[in-house]
Design a protein around this motif. Structure first.
Motif, PDB file in Angstrom:
ATOM      1  N   GLU A  17      15.102   4.881  -6.765  1.00  0.00           N
ATOM      2  CA  GLU A  17      15.285   5.863  -5.551  1.00  0.00           C
ATOM      3  C   GLU A  17      16.171   6.307  -4.789  1.00  0.00           C
ATOM      4  N   GLU A  27      -0.986   1.634  -9.792  1.00  0.00           N
ATOM      5  CA  GLU A  27      -0.350   3.327  -9.282  1.00  0.00           C
ATOM      6  C   GLU A  27       0.508   3.210  -7.957  1.00  0.00           C
ATOM      7  N   MET A  28      -0.201   2.928  -7.544  1.00  0.00           N
ATOM      8  CA  MET A  28       0.885   2.916  -5.739  1.00  0.00           C
ATOM      9  C   MET A  28       2.009   1.891  -5.855  1.00  0.00           C
ATOM     10  N   GLN A  32       9.462   2.754  -7.188  1.00  0.00           N
ATOM     11  CA  GLN A  32      10.666   4.582  -7.697  1.00  0.00           C
ATOM     12  C   GLN A  32      11.071   4.700  -6.595  1.00  0.00           C
ATOM     13  N   LEU A  33       9.902   4.472  -5.764  1.00  0.00           N
ATOM     14  CA  LEU A  33      10.928   4.635  -4.158  1.00  0.00           C
ATOM     15  C   LEU A  33      12.220   4.114  -4.133  1.00  0.00           C
ATOM     16  N   VAL A  65       3.984   1.165  -8.748  1.00  0.00           N
ATOM     17  CA  VAL A  65       4.959   2.107  -9.895  1.00  0.00           C
ATOM     18  C   VAL A  65       5.188   3.250  -8.240  1.00  0.00           C
ATOM     19  N   ARG A  66       4.139   3.592  -8.102  1.00  0.00           N
ATOM     20  CA  ARG A  66       4.940   4.601  -6.711  1.00  0.00           C
ATOM     21  C   ARG A  66       6.109   4.259  -5.587  1.00  0.00           C
ATOM     22  N   VAL A  67       5.589   2.815  -5.393  1.00  0.00           N
ATOM     23  CA  VAL A  67       6.448   2.509  -4.446  1.00  0.00           C
ATOM     24  C   VAL A  67       7.839   1.432  -4.964  1.00  0.00           C
ATOM     25  N   ASN A 120      -0.399   4.410   3.931  1.00  0.00           N
ATOM     26  CA  ASN A 120      -0.526   3.459   2.579  1.00  0.00           C
ATOM     27  C   ASN A 120      -2.301   3.764   2.493  1.00  0.00           C
TER      28      ASN A 120
END
Ligand code: ATP
Ligand code: MG
Length: 248
Positions: free
Chosen positions: A244, A233-234, A240-241, A236-238, A217
């Protein structure tokens, strides 16, 4: 006592014939902070209990500073969601308890206790009993009680989960300060994406019994993180992960 490095090597945990953690490996450098996030029932609490040696691996090994963990490590503190304070003791007495049990000289006990009360921002309520303080203050007192003993490893299991939004943010900020101090190796389990990012230098995303992804991070330790676009943004990224990792 320096903050210890933690390593889990191919750890499998079974409850009777149910496998709860499977061949899980994880490395956390001494003095760093790691957030663990994942859906309910994926094994997060089990992982913390394993790191505290409350549960023994069916296979695999946990190492503290390269040494296999065989029993509850005295310099590890584990804190749960439900405060665990002694109701008949004041905030001051709860924080001072461990120091008293370890027979620190009275002056040192007092100085250390005041320092911790300051750090956790609960000095003004030091003479109150747990039933006279809020949930956030109780959790601060519980964390203070653990910190007083200067643990080299700090394990936190959803410690902000029961708090309202503002109280939660304020406790997260205090925990971020503690993480940034690098005095402890800190591992926190959370359901909150924001909290995982605010507190973890490393973020581990779990799904049933295993680690789905692990990311560094780059935002850890930055000031005014909550209001920065990079934080958003971070998140959103986490998210998504995490998604998934979910079965469709
Ligand atoms: N003592 C036990 N005996 C049998 N099964 C257990 C025991 N403790 C936990 N489990 C099971 O192990 C799995 C993982 O539990 P764990 O408490 O580690 O999940 P968790 O990720 O912490 O969940 P939550 O986010 O809801 O706290 C769950 O399926 C749970 O039902
Ligand atoms: Mg849990």
């Amino acid at each position: 006592m320096g903050a210890k490095a933690i390593q889990m090597q191919d750890v499998t945990i079974k409850y009777e014939d149910k496998t709860v953690l499977e061949n899980l490996s994880l490395e956390i450098a001494g003095g760093t902070s790691c957030s663990i996030i994942g859906p309910s029932g994926c094994g997060k609490t089990t992982l913390l209990n394993t790191l505290a040696a409350f549960i023994k691996p069916t296979c695999g090994t946990v190492f503290y500073d390269g040494l296999p963990l065989v029993r509850y490590p005295e310099d590890t503190a584990i804190i749960f969601q439900d405060y665990s304070l002694f109701p008949w003791k004041t905030v001051y007495e709860n924080v001072a308890l461990g120091l008293k049990m370890k027979k620190y000289p009275p002056k040192e006990q007092h100085d250390k206790t005041l320092h911790i009360l300051e750090r956790l921002k609960i000095r003004d309520i030091q003479n109150r009993y747990p039933h006279q303080i809020s949930g956030g203050q109780k959790q601060r007192a519980a964390i203070g009680r653990s910190l007083a003993l200067e643990p080299s490893v700090l394990l936190l299991d959803e410690v902000t989960a029961a708090l309202d939004a503002m109280t939660k943010e304020s406790l997260q900020d205090t925990l971020a300060e503690i993480a940034a101090s690098r005095e402890h190796t800190m591992i926190q389990v959370t359901h909150s994406i924001e909290e995982a990012i605010l507190l973890g230098q490393k973020i581990v995303i779990m799904q049933t019994g295993r680690i789905a992804t692990e990311i560094e991070n780059p935002l850890f330790g930055q000031e005014n993180l909550r209001t920065s676009p990079a934080f958003y943004e971070m998140c959103v990224r986490v998210r998504q992960l995490l998604e998934e990792g979910q079965p469709q």
